[in-house]
Write a protein that holds these residues in place. Structure first.
Motif, short mmCIF file in Angstrom:
data_model
loop_
_atom_site.label_atom_id
_atom_site.label_comp_id
_atom_site.label_asym_id
_atom_site.label_seq_id
_atom_site.Cartn_x
_atom_site.Cartn_y
_atom_site.Cartn_z
N THR A 72 -107.24 -88.73 31.88
CA THR A 72 -106.49 -87.82 31.02
C THR A 72 -105.66 -88.61 30.02
N THR A 73 -105.22 -87.92 28.96
CA THR A 73 -104.55 -88.60 27.86
C THR A 73 -103.31 -87.85 27.41
N THR A 74 -102.35 -88.61 26.91
CA THR A 74 -101.11 -88.05 26.35
C THR A 74 -100.84 -88.70 25.01
N ASP A 117 -106.62 -94.27 34.76
CA ASP A 117 -106.63 -92.82 35.02
C ASP A 117 -105.97 -92.04 33.89
N HIS A 118 -105.08 -92.72 33.15
CA HIS A 118 -104.32 -92.01 32.11
C HIS A 118 -104.08 -92.95 30.93
N GLN A 121 -112.35 -88.43 26.73
CA GLN A 121 -112.71 -87.02 26.86
C GLN A 121 -114.03 -86.83 27.60
N SER A 126 -99.48 -85.36 35.54
CA SER A 126 -100.75 -86.09 35.50
C SER A 126 -100.52 -87.59 35.66
N ASP A 140 -105.03 -84.73 25.80
CA ASP A 140 -104.92 -83.59 26.72
C ASP A 140 -103.53 -82.98 26.66
N LYS A 150 -96.48 -81.22 32.25
CA LYS A 150 -97.87 -81.40 32.68
C LYS A 150 -98.33 -82.84 32.48
N SER A 167 -105.63 -80.92 35.14
CA SER A 167 -106.94 -81.42 34.71
C SER A 167 -107.99 -80.34 34.96
N GLN A 168 -108.94 -80.23 34.03
CA GLN A 168 -110.07 -79.32 34.21
C GLN A 168 -111.31 -80.04 34.71
#
Length: 612
Positions: free
Chosen positions: A477-479, A432-433, A471, A329, A514, A325, A281-282
């Motif tokens: 975060t996303t997949t 969270d995801h 975003q 996450s 992401d 990754k 994560s950034q």
């Protein structure tokens, strides 16, 4: 007074003698006697000793026990030849009923009380500084001639009787290019706290301001430095405070007891013990750790699901390590939202295909086994169908319990934020995801297309808005999982879709995730995620990092996790359930793979495991 020059190379017994005589003009022992182990010190009444020892063993990351004395024993023969714990620390702290009541240079005036007290010598991160420097990594606090920074976190330690507290960590700035070297240099030094427990944003540990450490001094980061956190023995001080013992002593943070024991040599024996570092994560900045062995298993999964049975050109969409990754996450996530549903058969009722739901349920099953919160969001028109499928999945043993089923219509400008966050507050996300698997994705013109360029927008709710909103929410975060480029999340590879996939210039999804997992069949991606999460959960290096080196390893739950993975029997029953509810096949392919010594294979678009 003896100044700091030459203290690096002095022998421990000489340094202890100098400290005993109060002839050192230093404020901490970082960088001193650099070839030798240093120790945190906790001194408690003998009635508390057994429980504190158990507390140390239950939280051996911050509290690696080097030696426990007998009551009234001032020496520690296994650590040093001629020491006296009453005089050989640079400075001590005294606590009465949990309150800090002062600092002192010697405990000799308390010799009578110490006869009924036990001393615990606990490993210290100063002991790994030489190994870190040998790896080419600067020790910023030594450069800046100050103590290391120490912070209380929001991470609870495992409680034992009256001993309970949150983890304390040290922070050392490390150049980003040296993160993996720092982990390698320290991971095997268990007596000095071992590998880091966090790398990246301090807020993820509950630390509000790096410029205001709870103990020690602020250490300034250079450009390109990443804050890296190790478990810290000052956790023992916090435990002493919380147990409210009538009388207790500790070293003053940074003023360690110097032993005669040489620092351990760094030896890594196998790929199972070699750690790798990956940025997951950034915003917020977050790195994770996994063993080389586990990472390679997941890369093997990624390669195997990447075959192209339809020869559609998906090889051009694949990006290395996206599966790894994404699953790192997800492994860190507390709550996960899954979406699926691609109404390929738009002239039938229901229009869904059977690629997507099985993979989504496989992910949900392993998340339940890992004790994470999980929910599924789908089209309002498909709620009843999905409710029946989930109910039968529970009856078939695929799911442990029903998964909450949600819908989203996006009726207002703030609908996505309100859906994803409590009261629309981006600082309080519910998830969270987010994972989309074989979910119709919005194209650049705002429409949704199947592979034949047919617009199916009238059958699709705007769940893409949740991914767009994610975003803007730090920590979410996303997949996206897909097999043709028109699925939600494939916007990350949309240029390749337009160039290499038939009708790609029209059908390409414009919404990015992401992480983008491209598989020959999307269900394969779902199975690969489930398998990869199992691999990560059984990786000791990753497990330790997840629990911040407090509490006990979770490997005792391995059989529970294993039983949650997709199986031949489960998936054949699920296929029949889908057929019974009118869900048609979208694609057919077969594939064999092997993970962790077990063969996995696919029948009628389902990759499923078969245990030997």
């Amino acid at each position: 007074m003896i100044l700091t020059g030459g203290l690096k190379s002095l022998l421990p017994h000489v340094l202890r003698r100098i400290i005993r005589c109060n002839r050192l003009s230093i404020s901490n022992t970082s960088g001193v006697a650099e070839d030798y182990k240093q120790a945190n010190v906790v001194i408690l009444h003998k009635s508390l000793a057994d429980d504190f020892e158990k507390f140390c063993h239950a939280n051996d990351g911050p509290l690696p026990l080097l030696y426990r004395s007998k009551p009234g024993e001032w020496k520690c023969p296994s650590l040093s030849s001629d020491s006296d714990i009453r005089t050989d620390c640079l400075q001590y702290r005294i606590y009465e009923h949990g309150a800090y009541t002062g600092s002192l240079k010697s405990l000799k005036e308390y010799s009578e009380q110490l006869k009924d007290m036990v001393t615990f010598y606990l490993g210290c991160s100063f002991s790994f500084e030489k190994a870190v420097q040998n790896a080419g990594i600067p020790i910023r606090n030594v450069e800046q001639k100050c103590n290391v920074s120490m912070y209380k976190t929001a991470v609870p330690c495992y409680r034992v009787s009256t001993f309970c507290c949150n983890l304390v960590v040290t922070m050392r700035p490390v150049p980003e290019s040296k993160l993996e070297a720092a982990v390698l240099a320290t991971s095997e030094l268990k007596a000095a706290h071992g590998a880091p427990v966090h790398m990246g944003d301090p807020g993820l540990l509950g630390i509000q301001d790096l410029s205001k450490p709870d103990y020690g001094d602020p250490v300034h980061l250079h450009a390109g430095d990443i804050p890296v956190y190790w478990a810290c023995g000052v956790t023992g001080v916090e435990a002493v405070i919380n147990c409210r013992a009538p009388l207790a002593f500790t070293h003053s943070p940074g003023c360690m007891f110097i032993t005669d024991l040489k620092n351990d040599n760094v030896t890594v024996r196998s790929s199972r013990e070699v750690p790798q570092v990956h940025c997951i994560s950034q915003d917020p900045l977050h790195y994770s750790i996994v063993s080389a062995e586990a990472a390679q298993k997941i890369r093997t999964l990624e390669a195997q699901i990447g075959i192209d049975p339809g020869d559609r050109g998906i090889i051009h969409l694949q990006r290395q390590d996206e599966l790894l990754k994404a699953c790192l996450s997800i492994s860190h996530a507390r709550s996960v939202l899954i979406t699926t549903g691609f109404p390929t058969h738009f002239t039938y009722e229901p229009p869904e295909e059977n690629d997507g739901p099985p993979g989504a349920l496989a992910i949900a099953a392993i998340l339940q086994a890992l004790e994470k919160e999980v929910a599924i969001v789908t089209d309002k028109r498909a709620m009843n169908l999905n409710k029946k499928i989930i109910e039968e999945a529970v009856q078939l043993g695929i799911l442990k319990r029903p998964v909450p089923l949600l819908s989203y219509q996006g009726e207002r400008a703030d609908s996505a934020l309100m859906f994803l966050c409590e009261n629309g507050n981006p600082r309080r996300p519910r998830f969270d995801h987010l994972i989309a698997i074989e979910r119709a994705g919005m194209a650049a013109d705002g429409n949704y297309y199947n592979a034949r360029k047919v617009n199916i927008k009238h059958l699709v709710d705007p769940i893409d808005e949740l991914f767009l909103a994610a975003q803007t929410i730090p920590g979410v975060t996303t997949t996206g999982v897909g097999d043709g480029g028109n699925e939600l999340g494939m916007g990350k590879v949309k240029d390749a879709v337009k160039k290499h996939i038939k009708n790609g210039d029209v059908i390409a999804c414009d919404v990015e995730a992401d992480f983008t997992i491209v598989a020959g069949v999307s269900n394969w991606g779902g199975y690969a995620i489930a398998c990869a999460l199992y691999i990560l959960s059984t990786c000791e290096i990753h497990d330790r990092y997840l629990r911040k080196a407090v509490g006990f390893p979770q490997l005792s739950k391995k059989m529970v996790w294993l039983s949650a993975l997709p199986s031949v029997t489960k998936e054949e029953k699920l296929l029949k359930t889908l057929v019974r509810h009118g869900v048609r096949s979208g694609k057919t392919a077969s594939l064999e793979m092997e993970v962790d010594g077990l063969p996995f294979y696919n029948t009628h678009s389902l990759m499923i495991e078969k245990l030997l």
